[in-house]
Motif scaffolding. Structure first.
Motif, PDB file in Angstrom:
ATOM      1  N   VAL A 150      22.778  16.311  53.484  1.00 35.24           N
ATOM      2  CA  VAL A 150      21.478  15.676  53.215  1.00 35.24           C
ATOM      3  C   VAL A 150      21.468  15.095  51.800  1.00 35.24           C
ATOM      4  N   LEU A 151      22.015  15.852  50.848  1.00 34.65           N
ATOM      5  CA  LEU A 151      22.039  15.361  49.462  1.00 34.65           C
ATOM      6  C   LEU A 151      22.788  14.029  49.385  1.00 34.65           C
ATOM      7  N   LEU A 152      23.935  13.954  50.034  1.00 36.03           N
ATOM      8  CA  LEU A 152      24.728  12.714  49.965  1.00 36.03           C
ATOM      9  C   LEU A 152      24.058  11.581  50.747  1.00 36.03           C
ATOM     10  N   PHE A 153      23.797  11.805  52.035  1.00 34.17           N
ATOM     11  CA  PHE A 153      23.373  10.685  52.883  1.00 34.17           C
ATOM     12  C   PHE A 153      21.916  10.284  52.626  1.00 34.17           C
ATOM     13  N   ASN A 154      21.083  11.262  52.316  1.00 36.53           N
ATOM     14  CA  ASN A 154      19.692  10.925  51.991  1.00 36.53           C
ATOM     15  C   ASN A 154      19.657  10.119  50.685  1.00 36.53           C
ATOM     16  N   SER A 155      20.505  10.501  49.728  1.00 31.85           N
ATOM     17  CA  SER A 155      20.548   9.760  48.460  1.00 31.85           C
ATOM     18  C   SER A 155      21.074   8.350  48.699  1.00 31.85           C
ATOM     19  N   LEU A 156      22.087   8.218  49.564  1.00 30.30           N
ATOM     20  CA  LEU A 156      22.603   6.881  49.903  1.00 30.30           C
ATOM     21  C   LEU A 156      21.522   6.039  50.575  1.00 30.30           C
ATOM     22  N   PHE A 157      20.760   6.692  51.449  1.00 32.93           N
ATOM     23  CA  PHE A 157      19.666   5.993  52.133  1.00 32.93           C
ATOM     24  C   PHE A 157      18.645   5.493  51.111  1.00 32.93           C
ATOM     25  N   LEU A 158      18.207   6.386  50.218  1.00 33.58           N
ATOM     26  CA  LEU A 158      17.185   6.002  49.234  1.00 33.58           C
ATOM     27  C   LEU A 158      17.723   4.957  48.257  1.00 33.58           C
ATOM     28  N   PHE A 159      18.993   5.067  47.898  1.00 32.73           N
ATOM     29  CA  PHE A 159      19.631   4.080  47.022  1.00 32.73           C
ATOM     30  C   PHE A 159      19.629   2.704  47.699  1.00 32.73           C
ATOM     31  N   SER A 160      20.007   2.668  48.980  1.00 33.84           N
ATOM     32  CA  SER A 160      20.062   1.394  49.720  1.00 33.84           C
ATOM     33  C   SER A 160      18.666   0.792  49.851  1.00 33.84           C
ATOM     34  N   LEU A 161      17.692   1.650  50.125  1.00 37.72           N
ATOM     35  CA  LEU A 161      16.312   1.168  50.275  1.00 37.72           C
ATOM     36  C   LEU A 161      15.810   0.598  48.946  1.00 37.72           C
ATOM     37  N   THR A 162      16.143   1.282  47.858  1.00 37.38           N
ATOM     38  CA  THR A 162      15.715   0.809  46.534  1.00 37.38           C
ATOM     39  C   THR A 162      16.361  -0.543  46.211  1.00 37.38           C
ATOM     40  N   ARG A 163      17.644  -0.681  46.532  1.00 36.58           N
ATOM     41  CA  ARG A 163      18.310  -1.968  46.267  1.00 36.58           C
ATOM     42  C   ARG A 163      17.691  -3.081  47.113  1.00 36.58           C
ATOM     43  N   ALA A 164      17.373  -2.758  48.365  1.00 37.71           N
ATOM     44  CA  ALA A 164      16.720  -3.756  49.227  1.00 37.71           C
ATOM     45  C   ALA A 164      15.398  -4.192  48.584  1.00 37.71           C
ATOM     46  N   TRP A 165      14.673  -3.213  48.052  1.00 33.69           N
ATOM     47  CA  TRP A 165      13.380  -3.506  47.411  1.00 33.69           C
ATOM     48  C   TRP A 165      13.585  -4.406  46.186  1.00 33.69           C
ATOM     49  N   ILE A 166      14.604  -4.080  45.373  1.00 33.99           N
ATOM     50  CA  ILE A 166      14.873  -4.872  44.159  1.00 33.99           C
ATOM     51  C   ILE A 166      15.214  -6.319  44.554  1.00 33.99           C
ATOM     52  N   TYR A 167      16.069  -6.490  45.573  1.00 35.21           N
ATOM     53  CA  TYR A 167      16.430  -7.856  46.003  1.00 35.21           C
ATOM     54  C   TYR A 167      15.225  -8.581  46.599  1.00 35.21           C
ATOM     55  N   LYS A 168      14.370  -7.821  47.250  1.00 39.02           N
ATOM     56  CA  LYS A 168      13.138  -8.427  47.797  1.00 39.02           C
ATOM     57  C   LYS A 168      12.283  -8.967  46.644  1.00 39.02           C
ATOM     58  N   MET A 169      12.119  -8.144  45.597  1.00 41.98           N
ATOM     59  CA  MET A 169      11.315  -8.558  44.432  1.00 41.98           C
ATOM     60  C   MET A 169      11.914  -9.794  43.762  1.00 41.98           C
ATOM     61  N   ARG A 170      13.272  -9.883  43.783  1.00 39.90           N
ATOM     62  CA  ARG A 170      13.932 -11.031  43.141  1.00 39.90           C
ATOM     63  C   ARG A 170      14.002 -12.246  44.062  1.00 39.90           C
ATOM     64  N   GLY A 171      13.547 -12.087  45.322  1.00 38.50           N
ATOM     65  CA  GLY A 171      13.573 -13.199  46.272  1.00 38.50           C
ATOM     66  C   GLY A 171      14.962 -13.499  46.813  1.00 38.50           C
ATOM     67  N   GLN A 172      15.900 -12.513  46.707  1.00 32.78           N
ATOM     68  CA  GLN A 172      17.257 -12.721  47.242  1.00 32.78           C
ATOM     69  C   GLN A 172      17.304 -12.136  48.664  1.00 32.78           C
ATOM     70  N   SER A 173      16.913 -12.980  49.632  1.00 38.02           N
ATOM     71  CA  SER A 173      16.626 -12.428  50.960  1.00 38.02           C
ATOM     72  C   SER A 173      17.876 -11.974  51.719  1.00 38.02           C
TER      73      SER A 173
END
Ligand code: HEM
Length: 221
Positions: free
Chosen positions: A126-149
């Motif tokens: 859970v520590l590894l995969f949940n962190s990977l999940f949250l990391f990926s979601l955060t990066r998606a959010w950052i790219y969304k904010m930057r308009g890099q669809s």
């Protein structure tokens, strides 16, 4: 991870049938797992296989946290296809809702780990995969904010497939349950192993798919 730094307007490799079937099977399993747990919490029963009755008792002992995890998780998996497949919806709100929902699922997954049936083997997965999940979601959010669809889409798909790793753990657990008379392994022994196998499968599949896509879409790079 296969980073898509070359996200230009190139021809897109269509996803193969087996991948789409896998996605929908995972989604159905995830929905069924939530329905099964909600019913078990609402109508506790002491009938059935002893291992399942014991699991029901464990989750009933922290029912509020379990519901706080599984109801947002249900909403996430129901909305995810609308955010990923444009043929279902062009509305922006399903994607926007995935970010807060995903954050809740991730945070409550860490909290659920405090009671984990599979002990430290499960917690480490859970520590590894949940962190990977949250990391990926955060990066998606950052790219969304930057308009890099395109990059946003890629990291969102990565997050969704990682999250659906929880569904892949279920058939693996099914095999362990079915063979427990032979192996003498109970849920406390095999939950952790099933978590590692299930999440690893989804991670390997999504990363392999992105690597293949990169090779097809950018053959000279
Ligand atoms: C990043 C993704 C996820 C992680 C890391 C995660 C982690 C966990 C953990 C650690 C538990 C407690 C298990 C135990 O006590 O041994 C749990 C329980 C549960 N999770 Fe998740 N979860 C995730 C996503 C989901 C999703 C998407 C669903 C379904 C839509 C889901 C449905 C459930 C259910 C129903 C339970 C209660 C136990 C059961 O009925 O088997 N989870 N989850």
């Amino acid at each position: 991870m296969a980073e898509d730094v070359h996200a230009h307007s190139t021809p897109r490799a269509p996803s193969p049938l087996w991948l789409r079937v896998g996605f929908w099977v995972c989604t159905l399993i995830a929905v069924a797992a939530v329905v099964r747990r909600v019913v078990a919490l609402a109508f506790p029963s002491s009938f059935g296989p002893p291992q399942l009755v014991e699991l029901d008792r464990i989750f009933a002992s922290h029912a509020v946290l379990t519901l706080a995890h599984i109801l947002p998780a249900l909403a996430f998996v129901v909305l995810a296809p609308f955010a990923i497949f444009s043929r279902f919806s062009r509305a922006a709100w399903p994607e926007q809702l995935l970010f807060p929902l995903g954050a809740i699922v991730g945070m409550t997954a860490y909290a659920m780990s405090a009671y984990s049936v599979g002990g430290w083997i499960e917690r480490s997965a859970v520590l590894l995969f949940n962190s990977l999940f949250l990391f990926s979601l955060t990066r998606a959010w950052i790219y969304k904010m930057r308009g890099q669809s395109l990059l946003k889409r890629r990291w969102l798909i990565r997050a969704v497939v990682l999250l659906l790793g929880i569904a892949t753990t279920r058939p693996v657990m099914g095999v362990f349950f079915a063979t427990s008379k032979l192996t003498h392994l109970g849920p406390r022994q095999f939950f952790g192993i099933a978590f590692w196998i299930g999440f690893s499968i989804n991670w390997i599949v999504v990363e392999s798919w992105f690597r293949f896509k990169n090779r097809v879409e950018h053959p000279r790079r």
